[in-house]
Design a protein around this motif. Structure first.
Motif, PDB file in Angstrom:
ATOM      1  N   VAL A   1     -50.744  18.759  -4.789  1.00  0.00           N
ATOM      2  CA  VAL A   1     -50.002  19.984  -4.485  1.00  0.00           C
ATOM      3  C   VAL A   1     -50.150  20.396  -3.019  1.00  0.00           C
ATOM      4  O   VAL A   1     -49.296  21.116  -2.485  1.00  0.00           O
ATOM      5  N   SER A   2     -51.212  19.940  -2.351  1.00  0.00           N
ATOM      6  CA  SER A   2     -51.371  20.289  -0.940  1.00  0.00           C
ATOM      7  C   SER A   2     -50.430  19.483  -0.054  1.00  0.00           C
ATOM      8  O   SER A   2     -50.160  19.864   1.088  1.00  0.00           O
ATOM      9  N   VAL A   3     -49.927  18.373  -0.570  1.00  0.00           N
ATOM     10  CA  VAL A   3     -48.969  17.540   0.161  1.00  0.00           C
ATOM     11  C   VAL A   3     -47.549  17.814  -0.319  1.00  0.00           C
ATOM     12  O   VAL A   3     -46.598  17.855   0.472  1.00  0.00           O
ATOM     13  N   LEU A   4     -47.401  18.008  -1.636  1.00  0.00           N
ATOM     14  CA  LEU A   4     -46.106  18.316  -2.246  1.00  0.00           C
ATOM     15  C   LEU A   4     -46.218  19.663  -2.950  1.00  0.00           C
ATOM     16  O   LEU A   4     -46.592  19.735  -4.122  1.00  0.00           O
ATOM     17  N   PRO A   5     -45.940  20.765  -2.250  1.00  0.00           N
ATOM     18  CA  PRO A   5     -46.113  22.105  -2.829  1.00  0.00           C
ATOM     19  C   PRO A   5     -45.320  22.327  -4.114  1.00  0.00           C
ATOM     20  O   PRO A   5     -45.694  23.172  -4.935  1.00  0.00           O
ATOM     21  N   GLU A   6     -44.234  21.562  -4.308  1.00  0.00           N
ATOM     22  CA  GLU A   6     -43.417  21.752  -5.508  1.00  0.00           C
ATOM     23  C   GLU A   6     -44.002  21.057  -6.737  1.00  0.00           C
ATOM     24  O   GLU A   6     -43.516  21.235  -7.858  1.00  0.00           O
ATOM     25  N   PHE A   7     -45.062  20.256  -6.550  1.00  0.00           N
ATOM     26  CA  PHE A   7     -45.707  19.574  -7.676  1.00  0.00           C
ATOM     27  C   PHE A   7     -46.287  20.599  -8.636  1.00  0.00           C
ATOM     28  O   PHE A   7     -46.962  21.542  -8.229  1.00  0.00           O
ATOM     29  N   ALA A   8     -46.012  20.429  -9.939  1.00  0.00           N
ATOM     30  CA  ALA A   8     -46.514  21.391 -10.925  1.00  0.00           C
ATOM     31  C   ALA A   8     -46.655  20.728 -12.278  1.00  0.00           C
ATOM     32  O   ALA A   8     -45.921  19.794 -12.611  1.00  0.00           O
ATOM     33  N   THR A   9     -47.608  21.207 -13.073  1.00  0.00           N
ATOM     34  CA  THR A   9     -47.798  20.779 -14.446  1.00  0.00           C
ATOM     35  C   THR A   9     -47.885  22.041 -15.303  1.00  0.00           C
ATOM     36  O   THR A   9     -48.032  23.154 -14.765  1.00  0.00           O
ATOM     37  N   PRO A  10     -47.819  21.925 -16.628  1.00  0.00           N
ATOM     38  CA  PRO A  10     -47.956  23.114 -17.482  1.00  0.00           C
ATOM     39  C   PRO A  10     -49.330  23.779 -17.360  1.00  0.00           C
ATOM     40  O   PRO A  10     -49.485  24.930 -17.720  1.00  0.00           O
ATOM     41  N   ASP A  11     -50.320  23.056 -16.842  1.00  0.00           N
ATOM     42  CA  ASP A  11     -51.677  23.580 -16.699  1.00  0.00           C
ATOM     43  C   ASP A  11     -51.934  23.919 -15.226  1.00  0.00           C
ATOM     44  O   ASP A  11     -52.058  23.023 -14.391  1.00  0.00           O
ATOM     45  N   PRO A  12     -52.034  25.195 -14.875  1.00  0.00           N
ATOM     46  CA  PRO A  12     -52.243  25.585 -13.478  1.00  0.00           C
ATOM     47  C   PRO A  12     -53.488  24.966 -12.853  1.00  0.00           C
ATOM     48  O   PRO A  12     -53.486  24.610 -11.670  1.00  0.00           O
ATOM     49  N   ALA A  48     -54.876  22.077 -13.651  1.00  0.00           N
ATOM     50  CA  ALA A  48     -54.597  20.662 -13.396  1.00  0.00           C
ATOM     51  C   ALA A  48     -53.721  20.509 -12.166  1.00  0.00           C
ATOM     52  O   ALA A  48     -53.920  19.601 -11.351  1.00  0.00           O
ATOM     53  N   THR A  49     -52.758  21.403 -12.025  1.00  0.00           N
ATOM     54  CA  THR A  49     -51.875  21.365 -10.857  1.00  0.00           C
ATOM     55  C   THR A  49     -52.672  21.452  -9.567  1.00  0.00           C
ATOM     56  O   THR A  49     -52.388  20.759  -8.594  1.00  0.00           O
ATOM     57  N   LYS A  50     -53.701  22.277  -9.556  1.00  0.00           N
ATOM     58  CA  LYS A  50     -54.497  22.477  -8.348  1.00  0.00           C
ATOM     59  C   LYS A  50     -55.452  21.318  -8.059  1.00  0.00           C
ATOM     60  O   LYS A  50     -55.829  21.100  -6.908  1.00  0.00           O
ATOM     61  N   THR A  51     -55.839  20.582  -9.102  1.00  0.00           N
ATOM     62  CA  THR A  51     -56.910  19.595  -8.902  1.00  0.00           C
ATOM     63  C   THR A  51     -56.482  18.134  -8.960  1.00  0.00           C
ATOM     64  O   THR A  51     -57.205  17.265  -8.456  1.00  0.00           O
ATOM     65  N   ILE A  52     -55.340  17.813  -9.550  1.00  0.00           N
ATOM     66  CA  ILE A  52     -54.928  16.406  -9.654  1.00  0.00           C
ATOM     67  C   ILE A  52     -54.741  15.821  -8.261  1.00  0.00           C
ATOM     68  O   ILE A  52     -53.980  16.346  -7.444  1.00  0.00           O
ATOM     69  N   ALA A  53     -55.464  14.749  -7.990  1.00  0.00           N
ATOM     70  CA  ALA A  53     -55.440  14.128  -6.664  1.00  0.00           C
ATOM     71  C   ALA A  53     -54.497  12.925  -6.631  1.00  0.00           C
ATOM     72  O   ALA A  53     -54.118  12.375  -7.672  1.00  0.00           O
ATOM     73  N   ILE A  54     -54.134  12.535  -5.421  1.00  0.00           N
ATOM     74  CA  ILE A  54     -53.235  11.392  -5.227  1.00  0.00           C
ATOM     75  C   ILE A  54     -53.811  10.143  -5.886  1.00  0.00           C
ATOM     76  O   ILE A  54     -53.086   9.367  -6.518  1.00  0.00           O
TER      77      ILE A  54
END
Length: 204
Positions: free
Chosen positions: A86-97, A99-105
Motif C-alpha cells: 500500500v505504500s507503493v500502490l495507495p489504491e491497494f486494498a483488501t477486506p481486512d484493513p 492486512a492491507t497495511k501489512t502485506i508486503a511485496i
C-alpha cells in the motif's frame, strides 16, 4: 537495431504450428518501437483469423513479467521486497484493513499474502463484452411454477469473494447487507447455485 518483420513472422508461424497452438499474438519492443505480429485462428471451428487487435485472456502470464519488473527494481535499489504494497500502490486494498497495511511485496510475489483473487467473469461475446465485464456480475432470482407469486423477481449485484463464492446485495429487499451466493456442480454433474440467508458484515 532493426526488426525483420518477415523473418519473425515466419518463425512465429512455425513455432505456433509446431506446438499446436490455434492462434497467438506477439508484441516485440525494439529500439523504442513496438512491432506486433499475429498468427493462426481465434477458433478452429469458425476459422476467424487472429489479428493484432484480438483480445486474449493473459491469465498467469502477467505473473512472469510483473515479477521480472519488480526484481529489476529491487536490483537497482528502487524497491524493497519487504515494503508494504500500500505504500507503493495507495489504491491497494483488501477486506481486512490490518492486512492491507501489512502485506508486503515479497508476500505477493511468493503467493503468501493470503489473497484469493482467482475470479473470472464471463461477460459473453460481442463488441460490448468488455463494457459488460466492467459492469460486474449480476443475478436475477425469480420464483417459478407454484411459487411464482411468493416473491417478485430479485435483482442482485454480485461482488466476487472467490471464483465460485459471491457476496450479493441490491434492492430494497436486501437493504445494505450482503448474503452468500455459491455456484457449484454436484457429483452427478448438475450445476446449481446456493442463495443463502441474509447475513450482516462481520464487525468483530
Amino acid at each position: 537495431m532493426t526488426f525483420d518483420s518477415a523473418r519473425w513472422q515466419a518463425r512465429f508461424d512455425e513455432l505456433r504450428a509446431a506446438h499446436r497452438v490455434p492462434g497467438a499474438s506477439l508484441a516485440v519492443l525494439v529500439g523504442g518501437n513496438v512491432h506486433e505480429l499475429a498468427s493462426g485462428v481465434l477458433h478452429r471451428a469458425t476459422g476467424v483469423e487472429v489479428t493484432t487487435d484480438s483480445v486474449f485472456l493473459s491469465g498467469s502470464l502477467a505473473k512472469v513479467y510483473t515479477a521480472t519488473l519488480v526484481m529489476q527494481l529491487v536490483d537497482s535499489g528502487g524497491l524493497e521486497l519487504d515494503t508494504p504494497v500500500v505504500s507503493v500502490l495507495p489504491e491497494f486494498a483488501t477486506p481486512d484493513p490490518e492486512a492491507t497495511k501489512t502485506i508486503a511485496i515479497r508476500r505477493l510475489l511468493s503467493h503468501t499474502g493470503g489473497l484469493t483473487c482467482d475470479f473470472t467473469y464471463d461477460s459473453g461475446r460481442g463488441d460490448d463484452c468488455l463494457a459488460r465485464y466492467d459492469d460486474g456480475a449480476h443475478l436475477r432470482y425469480e420464483f417459478v411454477d407454484g411459487m411464482k407469486d411468493f416473491s417478485p423477481p430479485l435483482e442482485m449485484g454480485l461482488v466476487p469473494v472467490t471464483e465460485t463464492v459471491f457476496a450479493a446485495s441490491g434492492g430494497p429487499a436486501f437493504g445494505g447487507e450482503h448474503f452468500p451466493v455459491v455456484f457449484s456442480t454436484l457429483a452427478d454433474g448438475t450445476e446449481c447455485v446456493y442463495i443463502g440467508m441474509r447475513v450482516t458484515p462481520k464487525v468483530a
